[in-house]
Motif scaffolding. Structure first.
Motif, PDB file in Angstrom:
ATOM      1  N   GLY A 418       0.819  -1.209   0.000  1.00  0.00           N
ATOM      2  CA  GLY A 418       0.000   0.000   0.000  1.00  0.00           C
ATOM      3  C   GLY A 418       0.847   1.251   0.000  1.00  0.00           C
ATOM      4  O   GLY A 418       0.556   2.233  -0.702  1.00  0.00           O
ATOM      5  N   ALA A 419       1.923   1.267   0.814  1.00  0.00           N
ATOM      6  CA  ALA A 419       2.799   2.442   0.856  1.00  0.00           C
ATOM      7  C   ALA A 419       3.472   2.664  -0.502  1.00  0.00           C
ATOM      8  O   ALA A 419       3.632   3.805  -0.959  1.00  0.00           O
ATOM      9  N   LEU A 422       0.894   4.169  -2.891  1.00  0.00           N
ATOM     10  CA  LEU A 422       0.633   5.577  -2.595  1.00  0.00           C
ATOM     11  C   LEU A 422       1.825   6.456  -3.016  1.00  0.00           C
ATOM     12  O   LEU A 422       1.652   7.561  -3.542  1.00  0.00           O
ATOM     13  N   ARG A 426       1.726   9.601  -5.767  1.00  0.00           N
ATOM     14  CA  ARG A 426       1.875  11.001  -5.330  1.00  0.00           C
ATOM     15  C   ARG A 426       2.765  11.777  -6.318  1.00  0.00           C
ATOM     16  O   ARG A 426       3.771  11.248  -6.828  1.00  0.00           O
ATOM     17  N   GLU A 457       2.211  15.562  -0.815  1.00  0.00           N
ATOM     18  CA  GLU A 457       1.011  14.860  -0.360  1.00  0.00           C
ATOM     19  C   GLU A 457      -0.136  15.820  -0.090  1.00  0.00           C
ATOM     20  O   GLU A 457      -1.289  15.411  -0.035  1.00  0.00           O
ATOM     21  N   LYS A 458       0.161  17.081   0.146  1.00  0.00           N
ATOM     22  CA  LYS A 458      -0.871  18.074   0.456  1.00  0.00           C
ATOM     23  C   LYS A 458      -0.500  19.391  -0.226  1.00  0.00           C
ATOM     24  O   LYS A 458       0.489  19.481  -0.958  1.00  0.00           O
ATOM     25  N   LEU A 480      -7.200   6.981  -4.159  1.00  0.00           N
ATOM     26  CA  LEU A 480      -6.051   7.170  -3.287  1.00  0.00           C
ATOM     27  C   LEU A 480      -6.494   7.440  -1.852  1.00  0.00           C
ATOM     28  O   LEU A 480      -5.847   7.002  -0.892  1.00  0.00           O
ATOM     29  N   VAL A 481      -7.607   8.174  -1.690  1.00  0.00           N
ATOM     30  CA  VAL A 481      -8.129   8.415  -0.333  1.00  0.00           C
ATOM     31  C   VAL A 481      -8.522   7.093   0.314  1.00  0.00           C
ATOM     32  O   VAL A 481      -8.192   6.812   1.469  1.00  0.00           O
ATOM     33  N   ASP A 483      -7.346   4.174  -0.491  1.00  0.00           N
ATOM     34  CA  ASP A 483      -6.130   3.387  -0.233  1.00  0.00           C
ATOM     35  C   ASP A 483      -5.399   3.905   1.001  1.00  0.00           C
ATOM     36  O   ASP A 483      -4.852   3.131   1.796  1.00  0.00           O
ATOM     37  N   ARG A 484      -5.370   5.237   1.187  1.00  0.00           N
ATOM     38  CA  ARG A 484      -4.669   5.802   2.350  1.00  0.00           C
ATOM     39  C   ARG A 484      -5.387   5.409   3.650  1.00  0.00           C
ATOM     40  O   ARG A 484      -4.758   5.040   4.631  1.00  0.00           O
ATOM     41  N   LEU A 487      -4.671   1.833   4.219  1.00  0.00           N
ATOM     42  CA  LEU A 487      -3.284   1.640   4.672  1.00  0.00           C
ATOM     43  C   LEU A 487      -3.148   2.000   6.153  1.00  0.00           C
ATOM     44  O   LEU A 487      -2.507   1.279   6.926  1.00  0.00           O
ATOM     45  N   GLU A 488      -3.755   3.110   6.569  1.00  0.00           N
ATOM     46  CA  GLU A 488      -3.659   3.512   7.978  1.00  0.00           C
ATOM     47  C   GLU A 488      -4.318   2.474   8.882  1.00  0.00           C
ATOM     48  O   GLU A 488      -3.792   2.141   9.958  1.00  0.00           O
TER      49      GLU A 488
END
Length: 883
Positions: A418-419, A422, A426, A457-458, A480-481, A483-484, A487-488
């Protein structure tokens, strides 16, 4: 919606009130043995949310309990559920009488009554957001033994489509398109039924029926005209038959034949009566002759028996005297054998006492050796037990089990993947300075080095010297949201598992696993050593030593004993001598008993012969009377012979005169046939007269109805009806062509429309099946499973695979509804009964993942297997109604 509690009274097996409290947002598990009532709870929840309270159908009747005295209970079901940021208490009582059934809805927090009776169903529909009450739950809940992955009813399909259309805008499969399809189907449905066997209906059916009715009427009119001609011909034939049957000469001939047959039949019956009387007399004469012969034979037999008995008595008296002498000699021999046997028994007893003393001395010596060996085993066993205790403590302290390591490895792999995904998705910014411009680019006040790469990332602002700033805003990608977030969640779960076993990272977890494996091997070796030293345990071994010590301390040994071999030989010799003496006395006893029995039998035989002789002599008179009786019996025999011969001659004469059974039966049948012929003639005349009257009346009616004019009128009406049917057929063909065209357009857009459903189901499928996708048919029906390049039809899959797909599809539907703001619980009632150990672990992972998005409730009888699932454990408790 989320269920918080369930309460039942007089529902199925729950006659007394029970409740299940404490359901949480995520995973809830109720595990218990068969007959606990899990399926009853499932059906009760389904009935509460899907059936109106005054329903009296098979579903509500099935819930009723049978109380003592065969009184049918009234089911009461209550549940608290969360919907619309509030908790509600729904209660329904299902009764056969509408006056006894009721429903209420309360605000569970304040206890305020919100709705009662029919208003409850309307309020419930608004709260749970179903097209109809409970449709969404029928979409998500799976019952035991149902292998079909999903079968949507109208309301359920509408609820799913509503959620999809919030995400996908597609004209080809949108509301307007379906409206056109609906109108085409409705127009076609007015003219014919659906399915393979399409049948006319509505105006088209009426036109066909009208055409058929006119055709039938036209054919009937033509047939009526044809029948009128046939009736005229039939009437002429009937008049001719009546003249033939009523002719006088025919009747006279029939009466003459009948009188002749009846005369022959009466004469045959009289002859048969004479013959039967002669046969009866012959039987009586035969019986008398047999009786006389028997009396004479018995008299002669008795005379011969008396002579034989006198001779047998003399022989038996001589044989008895000889047998009594033999009995006296056998008595003397038996007494001598008894004295020899008693002496042999005394010698054997003395030899066995010496042998037992020798064996006791040997046992004492062996006990001492055994004690030494047992004490060595106890010492080794104690050492093994200490090792077991030490290794057990180490195993209990180390929580790195194989199952937990497997979960940590899987999560660590998923986190890394996952990392990586991501990071690859990005946007990045690389800095390269021109000569003399080094250090002029900053981020948040920090100078970026030459060649440095920055992951964005932001929202990020790059300050470029005195030139200005560059704002970089990465676009929002919904995938991606997701997936993030995923992942968390997996990172948190991985940290929890590592913390649980006391590991700092996955590599440390592997080290702990190796240490636990080594400790378990040491524990197994120590356990094997303990089993070798003390198979029945240390306590049993110590008790065995104690028993032997007590036995060894109390034993005493004599010094004057012979060797064991000599003692055994002496005992064996004494035993053989006693056996020979016993055999001898047994033989003498048998001989004596045989002689006595023979003597007794001779006495009995002699007494019987004498008694028989006396009894027979009492039945006979003196010699002169005996001769007289013999002459009388001879005369009776002679008379019976003469009577028998006369009766036999009479019977033979009547047998010759009387017709046999076949001839008599022929006469009876002939008389019956002639009578039937006479009756048939009369009946046929009556039938001819009746048919003639009916034909004459029908011919008169045909003339009044105008049959010929009716044929021409109907022919024109049939032509018009046929043209109307052809017009409807053309309209049906046009509607079918339009429907097929719309279907082709819908098929082209189908893949896009089903993507939101497949997207939610795919993560669960990948956890259970490698590289697999579910294939959908019309109306979201699952048709098969595609793995790699191979597609398998649903009906060809095993029961276990079908039930697994059924669960995973429901989890995907539930996730779609939850993400669209319409959450609902997934309830599984023993829905994984055919899954093997490998698949069940993967399914547990899928259920745990699903529980992060919506509520999951699992009902199962496999308590030990589902311990690995985890989750909030539920329990059935008594319920005080009204609390």
């Amino acid at each position: 919606m989320k269920i918080r509690s369930v309460r039942l009274r007089e529902v199925g097996c729950f006659v007394d009130p029970v409740k299940i409290e404490g359901l949480v947002d995520g995973l809830n598990v109720l595990a218990g043995p068969n007959e606990l009532g899990k399926s009853t709870i499932f059906r009760a929840l389904r009935t509460l949310f899907q059936e109106r309270y005054h329903s009296n159908n098979a579903q509500t009747k099935r819930l009723r309990s049978l109380r003592e005295g065969a009184r049918v209970g009234i089911p009461l079901i209550e549940a608290e559920f969360e919907a619309g940021d509030a908790v509600w208490r729904l209660r329904k009582q299902f009764a056969a009488s509408k006056t006894s059934a009721h429903a209420t809805l309360h605000d569970a927090n304040g206890g305020q009554l919100v709705a009662r009776g029919p208003e409850v169903e309307e309020q419930l529909q608004a709260l749970i957001g179903g097209v109809e009450v409970g449709e969404r739950f029928g979409l998500l809940w799976a019952e035991q033994g149902h292998f079909e992955p999903i079968k949507l009813r109208g309301g359920q399909e509408a609820a799913l489509r509503q959620a999809i259309e919030q995400e996908v805008e597609s004209v080809a499969v949108g509301a307007q398109f379906r409206e056109v399809q609906t109108k085409v189907r409705e127009a076609l449905a007015e003219l014919e039924s659906e399915g393979k066997q399409r049948k006319p209906r509505g105006r088209y059916k009426d036109a066909i029926e009208r055409k058929e009715e006119l055709g039938d009427a036209f054919a009937a009119a033509r047939e009526a005209a044809d029948r009128a001609q046939q009736r005229l011909k039939r009437l002429a034939d009937l008049r001719e038959s009546r003249e033939r049957l009523s002719a006088p000469e025919r009747q006279a001939e029939l009466q003459h034949k009948l009188a002749a047959v009846r005369s022959q039949l009466e004469e045959a019956r009289q002859s048969r009566a004479h013959r039967e009387r002669a046969e009866l007399a012959l039987k009586e004469a035969m019986l008398n002759r047999k009786t006389a012969d028997g009396e004479f034979a018995r008299f002669e037999e008795m005379r011969a028996t008396l002579k034989k008995l006198s001779s047998e008595i003399g022989g038996a008296e001589g044989q008895l005297a000889l047998t009594r002498e033999q009995v006296a000699a056998k008595n003397l021999a038996f007494a001598a054998a008894r004295e020899a046997q008693q002496e042999a028994e005394r010698n054997e007893t003395r030899a066995r006492e010496v042998l037992r003393a020798v064996e006791e001395a040997e046992r004492v010596r062996l006990t001492k050796d055994s004690l030494e060996q047992l004490r060595k085993r106890l010492k080794g066993g104690n050492a093994a037990q200490r090792a077991i205790d030490e290794q057990t403590a180490l195993v209990n302290k180390n929580g790195a089990t194989l199952a937990r390591l497997k979960q940590i490895r899987a999560l660590y792999s998923e986190v890394r993947e996952g990392a990586t995904r991501l990071a690859a998705a990005r946007p990045t910014v690389s800095v390269g300075y021109f000569e003399g411009a080094e250090g002029r680019v900053r981020v948040d006040g920090r100078v970026l080095d030459d060649g440095e790469t920055l992951n964005v990332e932001k929202l990020t602002k790059l300050e470029v010297g005195d030139v200005g700033e560059i704002t970089i805003e990465p676009g929002v990608q919904e995938e991606l949201v997701d997936d993030r977030i995923d992942l968390e969640a997996r990172q948190h779960q991985l940290e929890d598992f590592l913390r649980e076993i006391g590991a700092t990272d996955p590599a440390h977890a592997e080290i702990l696993g190796e240490e636990r494996s080594e400790t378990e091997n040491g524990l197994a070796q120590a356990t094997a050593r303990l089993a070798l030293f003390a198979p029945n345990g240390l306590a049993a071994l110590a008790q065995e030593i104690s028993d032997l010590e007590r036995l060894h301390g109390s034993a005493a040994v004599r010094d004057d004993l012979p060797e064991r071999g000599s003692a055994e030989q002496a005992a064996a010799d004494a035993q053989n001598a006693r056996a020979l003496a016993t055999n001898a006395i047994e033989q003498q006893g048998q001989d004596l008993a045989t002689a006595k029995a023979h003597a007794a039998a001779l006495v009995g035989q002699l007494d019987g012969l004498k008694a028989d002789l006396a009894a027979r002599r009492s039945l006979l008179p003196n010699d002169a009377a005996v001769e007289e009786k013999r002459r009388v019996l001879e005369a009776d025999v002679g008379r019976s012979v003469g009577t028998h011969e006369e009766a036999m001659a009479s019977a033979e004469m009547w047998r010759a005169r009387t017709p046999d059974d076949s001839a008599l039966e022929t006469l009876v049948l002939r008389e019956k046939r002639l009578r039937q012929q006479e009756e048939n003639g009369q009946r046929e005349l009556q039938e001819l007269e009746a048919e003639m009257r009916a034909i004459e009346a029908q011919l008169e009616r045909d003339g009044d109805d105008g049959v010929g004019e009716r044929v021409g009128e109907l022919e024109g009406q049939v032509t018009q009806a046929d043209e109307q049917v052809c017009r409807y057929q053309s309209e049906i063909e046009a509607l079918r062509m339009l429907g097929e065209t719309l279907g082709d357009v819908q098929g082209e857009a189908r893949e896009t429309y089903l993507e939101p459903v497949g997207k939610r189901i795919r993560p669960y499928l990948e956890m259970v099946f490698d590289e697999a996708n579910v294939d959908f048919g019309d109306g979201f029906d699952v048709t098969g499973l595609t793995r790699g390049a191979r597609t398998e039809m649903l009906g060809h899959l095993s029961d276990g695979t079908r039930e697994q797909i059924a669960v995973l599809v429901r989890l995907g539907f539930a996730r779609l509804l939850a993400e669209r703001g319409q959450p609902a619980p997934v309830i599984l009632d023993d829905a994984l009964v055919f899954s093997d150990d490998s698949r069940i672990e993967r399914l547990f992972d899928a259920l745990q993942l699903a529980a992060q998005s919506h509520q999951v409730i699992v009902l199962t009888c496999r308590e030990r297997t589902f311990e690995m699932l985890g989750g909030n454990r539920l329990h059935i408790e008594p319920w005080e109604v009204g609390e």
